[in-house]
Design a protein around this motif. Structure first.
Motif, PDB file in Angstrom:
ATOM      1  N   LEU A 246       9.765  -8.541   4.373  1.00 20.97           N
ATOM      2  CA  LEU A 246       8.617  -7.188   3.830  1.00 20.97           C
ATOM      3  C   LEU A 246       9.670  -7.212   2.340  1.00 20.97           C
ATOM      4  O   LEU A 246       8.600  -6.917   1.167  1.00 20.97           O
ATOM      5  N   LYS A 247      10.574  -7.267   2.231  1.00 22.19           N
ATOM      6  CA  LYS A 247      11.466  -7.075   1.563  1.00 22.19           C
ATOM      7  C   LYS A 247      11.489  -7.771   0.640  1.00 22.19           C
ATOM      8  O   LYS A 247      11.313  -8.395  -1.125  1.00 22.19           O
ATOM      9  N   TYR A 248      11.544  -9.440   1.550  1.00 19.68           N
ATOM     10  CA  TYR A 248      11.920 -10.562   0.314  1.00 19.68           C
ATOM     11  C   TYR A 248      10.789 -11.260   0.685  1.00 19.68           C
ATOM     12  O   TYR A 248      11.364 -12.696  -0.240  1.00 19.68           O
ATOM     13  N   ASN A 249      10.277 -11.740   1.082  1.00 26.18           N
ATOM     14  CA  ASN A 249       8.826 -12.066   0.878  1.00 26.18           C
ATOM     15  C   ASN A 249       9.728 -13.300   1.900  1.00 26.18           C
ATOM     16  O   ASN A 249       8.089 -14.663   1.187  1.00 26.18           O
ATOM     17  N   LEU A 250      10.322 -13.280   2.405  1.00 26.63           N
ATOM     18  CA  LEU A 250      10.665 -15.237   3.138  1.00 26.63           C
ATOM     19  C   LEU A 250       9.898 -15.340   4.655  1.00 26.63           C
ATOM     20  O   LEU A 250       9.783 -14.521   5.513  1.00 26.63           O
ATOM     21  N   ARG A 251       9.211 -16.211   4.415  1.00 21.76           N
ATOM     22  CA  ARG A 251       8.679 -16.980   5.285  1.00 21.76           C
ATOM     23  C   ARG A 251       9.636 -17.292   6.286  1.00 21.76           C
ATOM     24  O   ARG A 251      10.503 -18.077   6.447  1.00 21.76           O
ATOM     25  N   GLN A 252       9.378 -17.218   7.882  1.00 26.38           N
ATOM     26  CA  GLN A 252       9.894 -17.411   9.014  1.00 26.38           C
ATOM     27  C   GLN A 252       9.466 -19.199   9.570  1.00 26.38           C
ATOM     28  O   GLN A 252      10.962 -19.418  10.352  1.00 26.38           O
ATOM     29  N   LYS A 253       8.798 -19.329   9.135  1.00 25.65           N
ATOM     30  CA  LYS A 253       8.236 -20.772   9.600  1.00 25.65           C
ATOM     31  C   LYS A 253       7.912 -21.146   8.475  1.00 25.65           C
ATOM     32  O   LYS A 253       7.860 -21.289   7.493  1.00 25.65           O
ATOM     33  N   ALA A 254       7.178 -22.865   8.390  1.00 24.58           N
ATOM     34  CA  ALA A 254       6.715 -23.914   7.471  1.00 24.58           C
ATOM     35  C   ALA A 254       5.243 -23.385   7.790  1.00 24.58           C
ATOM     36  O   ALA A 254       5.183 -22.966   8.730  1.00 24.58           O
ATOM     37  N   GLN A 255       5.079 -23.021   5.916  1.00 18.57           N
ATOM     38  CA  GLN A 255       4.043 -23.450   6.097  1.00 18.57           C
ATOM     39  C   GLN A 255       2.649 -24.153   6.457  1.00 18.57           C
ATOM     40  O   GLN A 255       3.339 -25.833   6.553  1.00 18.57           O
TER      41      GLN A 255
ATOM     42  N   LYS B 190      -0.501 -19.878   8.503  1.00 17.26           N
ATOM     43  CA  LYS B 190      -0.632 -18.960   9.649  1.00 17.26           C
ATOM     44  C   LYS B 190       0.971 -18.394   9.936  1.00 17.26           C
ATOM     45  O   LYS B 190       1.739 -19.216   9.463  1.00 17.26           O
ATOM     46  N   THR B 191       0.767 -17.230   9.534  1.00 18.69           N
ATOM     47  CA  THR B 191       2.902 -16.852   9.397  1.00 18.69           C
ATOM     48  C   THR B 191       3.169 -16.727  11.173  1.00 18.69           C
ATOM     49  O   THR B 191       2.035 -16.659  12.158  1.00 18.69           O
ATOM     50  N   THR B 192       4.130 -16.053  11.561  1.00 18.75           N
ATOM     51  CA  THR B 192       4.833 -16.153  13.163  1.00 18.75           C
ATOM     52  C   THR B 192       4.440 -14.967  13.905  1.00 18.75           C
ATOM     53  O   THR B 192       3.662 -13.503  12.847  1.00 18.75           O
ATOM     54  N   LEU B 193       4.239 -14.493  14.973  1.00 19.74           N
ATOM     55  CA  LEU B 193       3.912 -13.222  14.979  1.00 19.74           C
ATOM     56  C   LEU B 193       4.676 -11.462  15.218  1.00 19.74           C
ATOM     57  O   LEU B 193       3.868 -10.850  14.533  1.00 19.74           O
ATOM     58  N   LEU B 194       5.452 -11.897  14.513  1.00 18.40           N
ATOM     59  CA  LEU B 194       6.699 -11.431  13.999  1.00 18.40           C
ATOM     60  C   LEU B 194       5.931 -11.181  12.423  1.00 18.40           C
ATOM     61  O   LEU B 194       6.415  -9.839  12.581  1.00 18.40           O
ATOM     62  N   GLU B 195       5.664 -12.306  11.509  1.00 11.06           N
ATOM     63  CA  GLU B 195       5.311 -11.679  10.211  1.00 11.06           C
ATOM     64  C   GLU B 195       4.322 -10.431  10.260  1.00 11.06           C
ATOM     65  O   GLU B 195       3.783  -9.809   9.810  1.00 11.06           O
ATOM     66  N   GLN B 196       3.891 -10.827  11.496  1.00 15.65           N
ATOM     67  CA  GLN B 196       1.455 -10.121  11.349  1.00 15.65           C
ATOM     68  C   GLN B 196       1.944  -8.922  11.593  1.00 15.65           C
ATOM     69  O   GLN B 196       1.569  -8.249  11.378  1.00 15.65           O
ATOM     70  N   VAL B 197       2.881  -8.606  12.390  1.00 17.52           N
ATOM     71  CA  VAL B 197       3.331  -7.467  13.397  1.00 17.52           C
ATOM     72  C   VAL B 197       4.219  -6.700  12.195  1.00 17.52           C
ATOM     73  O   VAL B 197       3.812  -5.307  11.858  1.00 17.52           O
ATOM     74  N   LEU B 198       4.722  -7.031  10.880  1.00 21.60           N
ATOM     75  CA  LEU B 198       5.582  -6.300  10.106  1.00 21.60           C
ATOM     76  C   LEU B 198       5.031  -5.585   9.131  1.00 21.60           C
ATOM     77  O   LEU B 198       4.872  -4.942   8.516  1.00 21.60           O
ATOM     78  N   TYR B 199       3.847  -7.006   8.198  1.00 21.41           N
ATOM     79  CA  TYR B 199       2.826  -6.531   7.560  1.00 21.41           C
ATOM     80  C   TYR B 199       1.727  -5.434   7.507  1.00 21.41           C
ATOM     81  O   TYR B 199       1.656  -4.518   7.302  1.00 21.41           O
ATOM     82  N   SER B 200       1.388  -5.725   9.639  1.00 16.83           N
ATOM     83  CA  SER B 200       0.273  -4.787   9.998  1.00 16.83           C
ATOM     84  C   SER B 200       1.120  -3.277  10.211  1.00 16.83           C
ATOM     85  O   SER B 200       0.758  -2.788   9.870  1.00 16.83           O
ATOM     86  N   ALA B 201       2.040  -3.389   9.962  1.00 14.37           N
ATOM     87  CA  ALA B 201       2.927  -2.094  10.752  1.00 14.37           C
ATOM     88  C   ALA B 201       3.132  -1.511   9.094  1.00 14.37           C
ATOM     89  O   ALA B 201       2.987  -0.593   8.380  1.00 14.37           O
ATOM     90  N   LYS B 202       3.148  -2.499   7.825  1.00  9.93           N
ATOM     91  CA  LYS B 202       3.533  -2.286   6.373  1.00  9.93           C
ATOM     92  C   LYS B 202       1.893  -1.506   6.211  1.00  9.93           C
ATOM     93  O   LYS B 202       1.876   0.086   4.801  1.00  9.93           O
ATOM     94  N   GLU B 203       1.036  -1.652   6.420  1.00  6.29           N
ATOM     95  CA  GLU B 203      -0.346  -1.535   6.030  1.00  6.29           C
ATOM     96  C   GLU B 203      -0.965  -0.687   6.350  1.00  6.29           C
ATOM     97  O   GLU B 203      -1.152   0.783   6.147  1.00  6.29           O
ATOM     98  N   LYS B 204      -0.205   0.028   8.037  1.00  7.74           N
ATOM     99  CA  LYS B 204      -0.784   0.774   9.450  1.00  7.74           C
ATOM    100  C   LYS B 204       0.429   2.226   8.203  1.00  7.74           C
ATOM    101  O   LYS B 204      -0.875   3.285   8.481  1.00  7.74           O
ATOM    102  N   TYR B 205       0.558   2.188   7.877  1.00  7.44           N
ATOM    103  CA  TYR B 205       1.888   3.584   7.343  1.00  7.44           C
ATOM    104  C   TYR B 205       2.298   2.943   5.838  1.00  7.44           C
ATOM    105  O   TYR B 205       2.882   4.322   5.689  1.00  7.44           O
ATOM    106  N   GLN B 206       0.824   2.146   5.244  1.00  7.20           N
ATOM    107  CA  GLN B 206       1.040   2.682   3.632  1.00  7.20           C
ATOM    108  C   GLN B 206       2.287   2.584   3.277  1.00  7.20           C
ATOM    109  O   GLN B 206       2.028   3.915   1.973  1.00  7.20           O
ATOM    110  N   ILE B 207       2.961   1.503   3.237  1.00  9.59           N
ATOM    111  CA  ILE B 207       3.659   1.158   2.981  1.00  9.59           C
ATOM    112  C   ILE B 207       3.864   0.527   1.340  1.00  9.59           C
ATOM    113  O   ILE B 207       3.691  -0.996   1.892  1.00  9.59           O
TER     114      ILE B 207
END
Length: 283
Positions: free
Chosen positions: A78-87, A92-109
Motif C-alpha cells: 500500500l505504501k510502495y505499490n510493489l507487486r508481489q508476483k509477475a504481471q 491479476k494480483t495475489t490474493l494478499l494484495e487483493q485483501v489489502l487493497y480491499s481493506a484500504k477501500e473498506k476503511y477509506q484509507i
C-alpha cells in the motif's frame, strides 16, 4: 504430493549438523525453489519475528504468524505499490494484495498510514482475511522447501511447531538468515516490478558479481541495513569507516549467486580476526 497442497506435515526429527541445516535453509534462497509470489520470504520473516513468542512446545499459531505477515506487507503493497508476483496478461494480483487493497477501500484509507496506526478492530479484520487467503499454499510450501526440517504444521489446527534442532540453529544465525532472506526477496521484487518502482540497488551489487571493489556499495549497505553495528563485535559503525565482509561460507550455501554480505568495522575486517569470531560463534 507437492508441499503447497499438504494440509499437515511433521518435521523429520533427529540430530543434524550445521551444514545440513544451512543446506535446508539455503534451498529456499536458491533458483531450485519455485516462487510465483513473495509469500515464502514473507512467511519466513514472520517466523523469524516470532521466534521468541513460541510457547513451551515451540509452537506458533497462524494468528501470530499471519498477523505479522499482514503487517510486513502493509507498507510493501500500500505504501510502495510493489507487486508481489509477475504481471500477467489479465493483470491479476495475489490474493494478499487483493485483501489489502480491499481493506484500504473498506476503511477509506486515502493516504499511506503506518500499520500500527490502524485500530485494533481493523487489524484483526485484515489479519484474519490475510490468514484465510494465504495459509493454504505458503505454509506447506515453505515446509517442503526446507527439507521438512524446519517445522511441523496443521492447517486445520492453525499452528506450526518448530523443530528444536532448527530452532536453536535459527536463533543462533538469525541475523544472517534475515539478511539472506531480505536480499533474495528484494531481487524478486526488482524482477516483477517496473523501473519506476525499484531503484535496482541489489541488481547493481549483483552486476558486480566479481566484487573486486566493495567500497562503492558500503554507503548503500549502510543505508539499507537496519543495524548500524559491526556484525562481529557489535561496535557502532560511522560513515567512512564501514567495511564489508562475506559471512556465510560457500560450503554451507553452495550457490555462487547467493549474497551474504555483512557490515564490519575496520578492526574486524581482517582474516585473522574474522576467523576467531567465527570460531567463537560455532562453539
Amino acid at each position: 504430493m507437492a508441499g503447497f497442497n499438504l494440509d499437515y506435515g511433521e518435521y523429520i526429527p533427529g540430530h543434524r549438523s550445521e551444514d545440513e541445516l544451512w543446506a535446508a535453509l539455503s534451498y529456499l534462497f536458491s533458483s531450485k525453489s519455485v516462487k510465483d509470489t513473495t509469500y515464502k520470504y514473507g512467511f519466513l520473516k514472520a517466523i523469524l519475528d516470532n521466534l521468541y513468542n513460541v510457547d513451551e512446545n515451540l509452537m506458533l499459531t497462524f494468528d501470530q504468524l499471519f498477523g505479522k505477515f499482514a503487517e510486513i506487507y502493509w507498507n510493501l503493497v500500500l505504501k510502495y505499490n510493489l507487486r508481489q508476483k509477475a504481471q500477467s496478461k489479465d493483470n491479476k494480483t495475489t490474493l494478499l494484495e487483493q485483501v489489502l487493497y480491499s481493506a484500504k477501500e473498506k476503511y477509506q484509507i486515502y493516504e499511506p498510514i503506518p500499520y500500527e496506526s490502524l485500530t485494533a478492530e481493523m487489524m484483526l479484520d485484515i489479519e484474519h482475511r490475510v490468514k484465510v487467503k494465504c495459509k493454504n499454499n505458503v505454509v506447506g510450501a515453505l515446509y517442503a522447501d526446507t527439507g521438512k526440517l524446519f517445522y511441523s504444521f496443521d492447517k486445520k489446527g492453525e499452528w506450526i511447531r518448530i523443530n528444536p534442532v532448527m530452532y536453536e540453529f535459527v536463533c543462533k544465525h538469525k541475523v544472517v538468515i534475515e539478511k539472506l532472506n531480505y536480499y533474495e526477496w528484494a531481487k524478486f521484487l526488482e524482477k516483477v516490478n517496473g523501473d519506476s518502482d525499484t531503484i535496482h540497488l541489489l541488481t547493481k551489487i549483483d552486476e558486480s558479481s566479481k566484487r573486486n571493489n566493495l567500497a562503492v556499495y558500503r554507503q548503500i549497505l549502510f543505508d539499507e541495513f537496519e543495524s548500524k553495528r559491526c556484525f562481529y563485535c557489535g561496535r557502532e559503525l560511522k560513515p567512512g569507516k564501514i567495511h564489508v565482509d562475506h559471512f556465510v561460507p560457500w560450503s554451507f550455501i553452495k550457490d555462487d549467486n547467493l549474497w551474504n554480505m555483512v557490515l564490519t568495522c575496520p578492526q574486524c575486517n581482517t582474516r585473522k580476526v574474522r576467523l576467531r569470531h567465527l570460531d567463537e560463534q560455532r562453539v
